[in-house]
Motif scaffolding. Structure first.
Motif, PDB file in Angstrom:
ATOM      1  N   ILE A  33      80.023  20.143-115.319  1.00 28.17           N
ATOM      2  CA  ILE A  33      79.066  20.548-114.916  1.00 28.17           C
ATOM      3  C   ILE A  33      78.186  20.249-113.713  1.00 28.17           C
ATOM      4  O   ILE A  33      77.782  19.490-113.753  1.00 28.17           O
ATOM      5  CB  ILE A  33      77.526  20.126-116.384  1.00 28.17           C
ATOM      6  CG1 ILE A  33      78.599  20.433-117.701  1.00 28.17           C
ATOM      7  CG2 ILE A  33      76.680  20.978-116.471  1.00 28.17           C
ATOM      8  CD1 ILE A  33      78.576  21.660-118.048  1.00 28.17           C
ATOM      9  N   VAL A  34      77.395  22.015-113.499  1.00 21.85           N
ATOM     10  CA  VAL A  34      76.820  22.043-112.057  1.00 21.85           C
ATOM     11  C   VAL A  34      76.074  21.504-112.003  1.00 21.85           C
ATOM     12  O   VAL A  34      74.868  21.610-113.291  1.00 21.85           O
ATOM     13  CB  VAL A  34      77.017  23.003-111.263  1.00 21.85           C
ATOM     14  CG1 VAL A  34      76.683  23.023-110.156  1.00 21.85           C
ATOM     15  CG2 VAL A  34      78.612  23.233-110.726  1.00 21.85           C
ATOM     16  N   HIS A  35      74.910  20.012-111.394  1.00 21.91           N
ATOM     17  CA  HIS A  35      73.995  19.974-111.411  1.00 21.91           C
ATOM     18  C   HIS A  35      73.692  19.989-110.557  1.00 21.91           C
ATOM     19  O   HIS A  35      73.346  19.572-108.691  1.00 21.91           O
ATOM     20  CB  HIS A  35      73.313  17.876-111.972  1.00 21.91           C
ATOM     21  CG  HIS A  35      73.788  18.266-114.218  1.00 21.91           C
ATOM     22  ND1 HIS A  35      72.813  18.472-114.567  1.00 21.91           N
ATOM     23  CD2 HIS A  35      75.065  17.914-113.822  1.00 21.91           C
ATOM     24  CE1 HIS A  35      73.233  18.343-116.039  1.00 21.91           C
ATOM     25  NE2 HIS A  35      74.826  18.269-115.015  1.00 21.91           N
ATOM     26  N   TYR A  36      72.204  20.946-109.671  1.00 24.53           N
ATOM     27  CA  TYR A  36      71.738  21.348-108.844  1.00 24.53           C
ATOM     28  C   TYR A  36      70.624  20.168-108.166  1.00 24.53           C
ATOM     29  O   TYR A  36      69.286  19.774-108.574  1.00 24.53           O
ATOM     30  CB  TYR A  36      70.953  22.323-108.451  1.00 24.53           C
ATOM     31  CG  TYR A  36      71.828  23.031-108.411  1.00 24.53           C
ATOM     32  CD1 TYR A  36      72.890  23.582-107.533  1.00 24.53           C
ATOM     33  CD2 TYR A  36      71.774  24.481-109.862  1.00 24.53           C
ATOM     34  CE1 TYR A  36      73.320  24.678-108.152  1.00 24.53           C
ATOM     35  CE2 TYR A  36      72.761  25.858-109.891  1.00 24.53           C
ATOM     36  CZ  TYR A  36      73.753  25.738-109.120  1.00 24.53           C
ATOM     37  OH  TYR A  36      74.431  26.674-108.962  1.00 24.53           O
ATOM     38  N   ALA A  37      70.974  19.001-106.959  1.00 21.99           N
ATOM     39  CA  ALA A  37      69.966  18.226-106.987  1.00 21.99           C
ATOM     40  C   ALA A  37      68.828  18.787-106.241  1.00 21.99           C
ATOM     41  O   ALA A  37      67.837  17.758-106.537  1.00 21.99           O
ATOM     42  CB  ALA A  37      70.929  18.093-105.153  1.00 21.99           C
ATOM     43  N   GLY A  38      68.165  19.413-106.185  1.00 22.35           N
ATOM     44  CA  GLY A  38      67.561  19.616-105.459  1.00 22.35           C
ATOM     45  C   GLY A  38      66.584  19.940-106.943  1.00 22.35           C
ATOM     46  O   GLY A  38      65.225  19.769-106.863  1.00 22.35           O
ATOM     47  N   ALA A  39      66.884  20.622-107.959  1.00 16.51           N
ATOM     48  CA  ALA A  39      65.851  20.498-109.382  1.00 16.51           C
ATOM     49  C   ALA A  39      66.071  19.065-109.707  1.00 16.51           C
ATOM     50  O   ALA A  39      64.648  18.590-110.440  1.00 16.51           O
ATOM     51  CB  ALA A  39      66.940  21.246-110.204  1.00 16.51           C
ATOM     52  N   ILE A  40      66.695  18.032-109.029  1.00 12.98           N
ATOM     53  CA  ILE A  40      67.232  16.799-109.929  1.00 12.98           C
ATOM     54  C   ILE A  40      65.769  16.210-108.830  1.00 12.98           C
ATOM     55  O   ILE A  40      64.454  15.422-109.416  1.00 12.98           O
ATOM     56  CB  ILE A  40      67.718  16.048-109.829  1.00 12.98           C
ATOM     57  CG1 ILE A  40      68.962  16.882-110.550  1.00 12.98           C
ATOM     58  CG2 ILE A  40      67.404  14.280-109.683  1.00 12.98           C
ATOM     59  CD1 ILE A  40      70.475  15.642-110.498  1.00 12.98           C
ATOM     60  N   GLU A  41      65.480  16.034-107.392  1.00 14.56           N
ATOM     61  CA  GLU A  41      64.434  16.041-106.439  1.00 14.56           C
ATOM     62  C   GLU A  41      62.791  16.571-106.638  1.00 14.56           C
ATOM     63  O   GLU A  41      61.900  15.928-106.562  1.00 14.56           O
ATOM     64  CB  GLU A  41      64.885  16.597-105.012  1.00 14.56           C
ATOM     65  CG  GLU A  41      65.682  15.665-105.158  1.00 14.56           C
ATOM     66  CD  GLU A  41      66.160  16.399-103.729  1.00 14.56           C
ATOM     67  OE1 GLU A  41      67.847  16.190-103.020  1.00 14.56           O
ATOM     68  OE2 GLU A  41      65.716  17.445-103.162  1.00 14.56           O
ATOM     69  N   GLN A  42      62.947  17.913-107.464  1.00 12.24           N
ATOM     70  CA  GLN A  42      61.504  18.352-107.931  1.00 12.24           C
ATOM     71  C   GLN A  42      61.460  17.582-109.234  1.00 12.24           C
ATOM     72  O   GLN A  42      59.662  17.597-109.418  1.00 12.24           O
ATOM     73  CB  GLN A  42      61.555  19.565-108.227  1.00 12.24           C
ATOM     74  CG  GLN A  42      62.305  20.537-106.614  1.00 12.24           C
ATOM     75  CD  GLN A  42      62.059  22.387-107.050  1.00 12.24           C
ATOM     76  OE1 GLN A  42      61.945  22.824-108.542  1.00 12.24           O
ATOM     77  NE2 GLN A  42      62.176  22.688-106.048  1.00 12.24           N
ATOM     78  N   ALA A  43      62.009  17.240-110.366  1.00 12.06           N
ATOM     79  CA  ALA A  43      61.282  16.271-111.218  1.00 12.06           C
ATOM     80  C   ALA A  43      61.134  15.453-111.017  1.00 12.06           C
ATOM     81  O   ALA A  43      60.568  14.806-111.445  1.00 12.06           O
ATOM     82  CB  ALA A  43      62.547  16.795-112.266  1.00 12.06           C
ATOM     83  N   LEU A  44      61.642  14.617-110.383  1.00 10.88           N
ATOM     84  CA  LEU A  44      61.155  13.343-109.996  1.00 10.88           C
ATOM     85  C   LEU A  44      59.948  12.972-108.791  1.00 10.88           C
ATOM     86  O   LEU A  44      59.015  12.713-109.351  1.00 10.88           O
ATOM     87  CB  LEU A  44      62.374  13.033-109.538  1.00 10.88           C
ATOM     88  CG  LEU A  44      63.777  12.007-109.619  1.00 10.88           C
ATOM     89  CD1 LEU A  44      64.595  11.384-108.758  1.00 10.88           C
ATOM     90  CD2 LEU A  44      63.572  11.064-110.278  1.00 10.88           C
ATOM     91  N   ASP A  94      74.562  22.539-102.601  1.00 10.28           N
ATOM     92  CA  ASP A  94      73.749  20.757-102.397  1.00 10.28           C
ATOM     93  C   ASP A  94      74.165  20.461-104.157  1.00 10.28           C
ATOM     94  O   ASP A  94      73.164  20.401-104.761  1.00 10.28           O
ATOM     95  CB  ASP A  94      72.326  20.654-101.851  1.00 10.28           C
ATOM     96  CG  ASP A  94      72.064  18.618-102.295  1.00 10.28           C
ATOM     97  OD1 ASP A  94      73.286  18.247-102.183  1.00 10.28           O
ATOM     98  OD2 ASP A  94      71.067  18.310-101.818  1.00 10.28           O
ATOM     99  N   VAL A  95      75.145  20.121-104.812  1.00  2.59           N
ATOM    100  CA  VAL A  95      75.410  20.070-106.536  1.00  2.59           C
ATOM    101  C   VAL A  95      75.774  18.908-106.591  1.00  2.59           C
ATOM    102  O   VAL A  95      76.307  17.969-105.585  1.00  2.59           O
ATOM    103  CB  VAL A  95      76.150  21.211-106.926  1.00  2.59           C
ATOM    104  CG1 VAL A  95      75.136  22.717-106.333  1.00  2.59           C
ATOM    105  CG2 VAL A  95      77.639  21.195-106.140  1.00  2.59           C
ATOM    106  N   VAL A  96      75.827  17.878-107.672  1.00  2.33           N
ATOM    107  CA  VAL A  96      76.324  16.753-108.068  1.00  2.33           C
ATOM    108  C   VAL A  96      76.505  17.857-109.806  1.00  2.33           C
ATOM    109  O   VAL A  96      76.366  17.885-110.261  1.00  2.33           O
ATOM    110  CB  VAL A  96      75.862  16.222-108.797  1.00  2.33           C
ATOM    111  CG1 VAL A  96      76.434  14.648-108.856  1.00  2.33           C
ATOM    112  CG2 VAL A  96      74.666  15.679-107.184  1.00  2.33           C
ATOM    113  N   ILE A  97      77.946  17.521-109.682  1.00  5.54           N
ATOM    114  CA  ILE A  97      79.298  18.213-110.719  1.00  5.54           C
ATOM    115  C   ILE A  97      79.399  16.244-111.832  1.00  5.54           C
ATOM    116  O   ILE A  97      80.296  15.611-111.425  1.00  5.54           O
ATOM    117  CB  ILE A  97      80.852  18.223-110.358  1.00  5.54           C
ATOM    118  CG1 ILE A  97      80.451  20.085-108.951  1.00  5.54           C
ATOM    119  CG2 ILE A  97      81.151  19.543-111.777  1.00  5.54           C
ATOM    120  CD1 ILE A  97      81.729  20.333-108.523  1.00  5.54           C
TER     121      ILE A  97
END
Length: 493
Positions: free
Chosen positions: A394-405, A387-390
């Motif tokens: 650069i690879v960004h993990y959707a889960g990490a963004i969700e956790q920050a929000l 579950d990534v957005v490139i």
């Protein structure tokens, strides 16, 4: 020595034949009656030419008979393919199309292009032998995933794997497992018998001496828990959040509820704290996959002893070994983030029609999930490698963004999807569900992501929604969120 699947269940039913196995309103099906139904269906399936390694697709409602016909096919050593109700006609045809026989009940229509169809109401005859015929290396179950891709994957389990499954190995239950089983006196059975996790916990309930309670109509939470005196229930995160929203407005008598196992997607720590406050120590946070079954469990006692564990999904469950490894497969030290690898005797053999070798090595399964293990052995998920957005290569993990929000106290749930973007290759789009329908500070949310993950990870859009759309499985439906992005683009030109 392991008892061949499904013998442990047959023995449990025979040992206490007068105890209730299923309860549907005023109708109670005893264990002895369920065992006789299994025997009768086994005889009828055999009379229809089914035997070891025959393939049986089964599409039924949530009933004792629907469960019994699955077990009877396993007694014969058949390959069972449960067909879920949420599939499109094309998906259902592909799932059931290779079977020798399709079994349906009055709740399900025949499937186009399916093989010979048998109606459950017409399966009658002399009871057959209940001696399990499954061979260890034969496929016992093809369990289809919830369908995060266009076509759900068929996850294959052998009879050997099913025989080794934690829920079926009552002789190897740990003290923690037995304590959990005690909470399953009245297990709420709903949704679909095609769900691998629902079947996993239904077996756990019956083998532990409990009763599966089936609501007459689609359950309304939390009222159904109170009215049916439920002691154990499986919940997705969106469903738990709706329960908490309801409990904020009107309390419910949930004193009989002893296990509310929440799984399927990440649960923000502040929501878990609220669940402990409003529901109590019945709340458990679980983590697992169709390919492996339940892997970890977090309890209220864990959090009381180790407060930092509230951001975790718990410790490895019965029979599970867990490691965090880097991209080369090397084990990482405590606290380091990498891909989660697990080893369990009941892991899947492979995917139907696909090569599963990249996910398996020397008995270990790559979950494709990311996380770290802390000093007390608790697993903290940080995202999914799938579950990534490139963005700008650069690879960004959707889960990490969700956790920050989700760390913002105004946000109850956060979900991120990626879409093609002419400037950056892909762009992240966030959707948030807020506490009590409030309006969060979107600039503050962007700043929180920027501070934690960098400017490139900041979502291109953040949209406040009343509730997250859910798939037939009850999990958040990210494909539906992608559709919302497309609608917004068309509306704004």
């Amino acid at each position: 020595m392991e008892k061949p699947f499904p013998r442990p269940l047959l023995e449990a039913l025979a040992t206490h034949p007068d105890l209730p196995a299923f309860e549907l309103a005023a109708r109670v099906v005893t264990r002895g009656e369920l065992l006789m139904t299994i025997a009768r269906y086994a005889g009828a399936l055999r009379a229809n030419g089914l035997h070891q390694n025959s393939e049986v697709a089964i599409a039924t409602g949530v009933t004792p008979e629907g469960f019994a016909v699955q077990i009877s096919a396993h007694v014969l050593g058949c390959r069972v393919v449960p067909v879920g109700p949420g599939l499109t006609p094309d998906q259902a045809a592909r799932v059931a199309g290779t079977a020798d026989v399709l079994v349906v009940d009055e709740t399900r229509a025949p499937i186009a292009d399916a093989p010979k169809t048998l109606r459950l109401s017409e399966l009658s005859g002399e009871p057959g032998s209940l001696e399990p015929q499954g061979r260890p290396d034969d496929i016992a179950v093809v369990a289809y995933t919830s369908g995060s891709t266009a076509m759900p994957k068929g996850v294959e389990y052998t009879y050997a794997a099913m025989s080794a499954y934690w829920a079926w190995r009552t002789d190897e239950w740990t003290e923690d497992t037995r304590r959990l089983a005690e909470r399953y006196r009245r297990f709420l059975l709903f949704g679909t018998l095609a769900s691998a996790v629902m079947r996993e916990h239904l077996a756990f309930c019956l083998l532990g001496g409990g009763t599966a309670v089936v609501p007459e109509t689609p359950p309304v939470f939390p009222r159904v828990l109170e009215e049916l005196r439920i002691s154990a229930v499986l919940l997705t995160v969106p469903r738990l959040c709706r329960i908490l929203d309801a409990l904020r407005k009107k309390p419910a008598d949930l004193r009989r509820l002893r296990s509310a196992l929440v799984a399927g997607s990440p649960l923000p720590p502040h929501r878990l704290r609220e669940a402990f406050d409003l529901i109590g120590d019945a709340v458990h946070q679980g983590y697992g996959q169709t390919e492996t079954g339940m892997l970890t469990l977090l309890t209220a006692d864990d959090v009381a002893a180790h407060p930092e564990a509230i951001s975790s999904v718990g410790r490895p469950w019965t029979g599970v070994e867990l490691e965090v490894r880097d991209n080369s497969g090397k084990r990482l030290p405590e606290g380091a983030t990498g891909e989660i690898w697990v080893r369990t005797a009941n892991a899947f053999r492979g995917y139907r029609g696909e090569d599963a070798k990249p996910l398996k090595h020397a008995g270990w399964v790559r979950t494709q999930d990311l996380g770290k293990v802390d000093a007390h052995g608790f697993l903290h998920l940080t995202g999914r490698s799938r579950d990534v957005v490139i963005i700008n290569a650069i690879v960004h993990y959707a889960g990490a963004i969700e956790q920050a929000l989700a760390e913002d106290p105004a946000v109850d749930e956060a979900y991120v999807v990626g879409t093609p973007d002419e400037r950056t290759g892909e762009a992240a789009h966030a959707f948030v569900v807020t506490s009590n329908g409030g309006t969060p500070d979107l600039d503050a949310l962007r700043a929180a992501v920027r501070e934690k993950l960098g400017d490139a990870a900041v979502p291109s859009t953040i949209t406040v929604i009343g509730s997250v759309p859910v798939a037939a499985s009850g999990k958040p439906d990210k494909r539906a969120l992608l559709s919302l992005v497309d609608l917004h683009r068309r509306a704004t030109g």
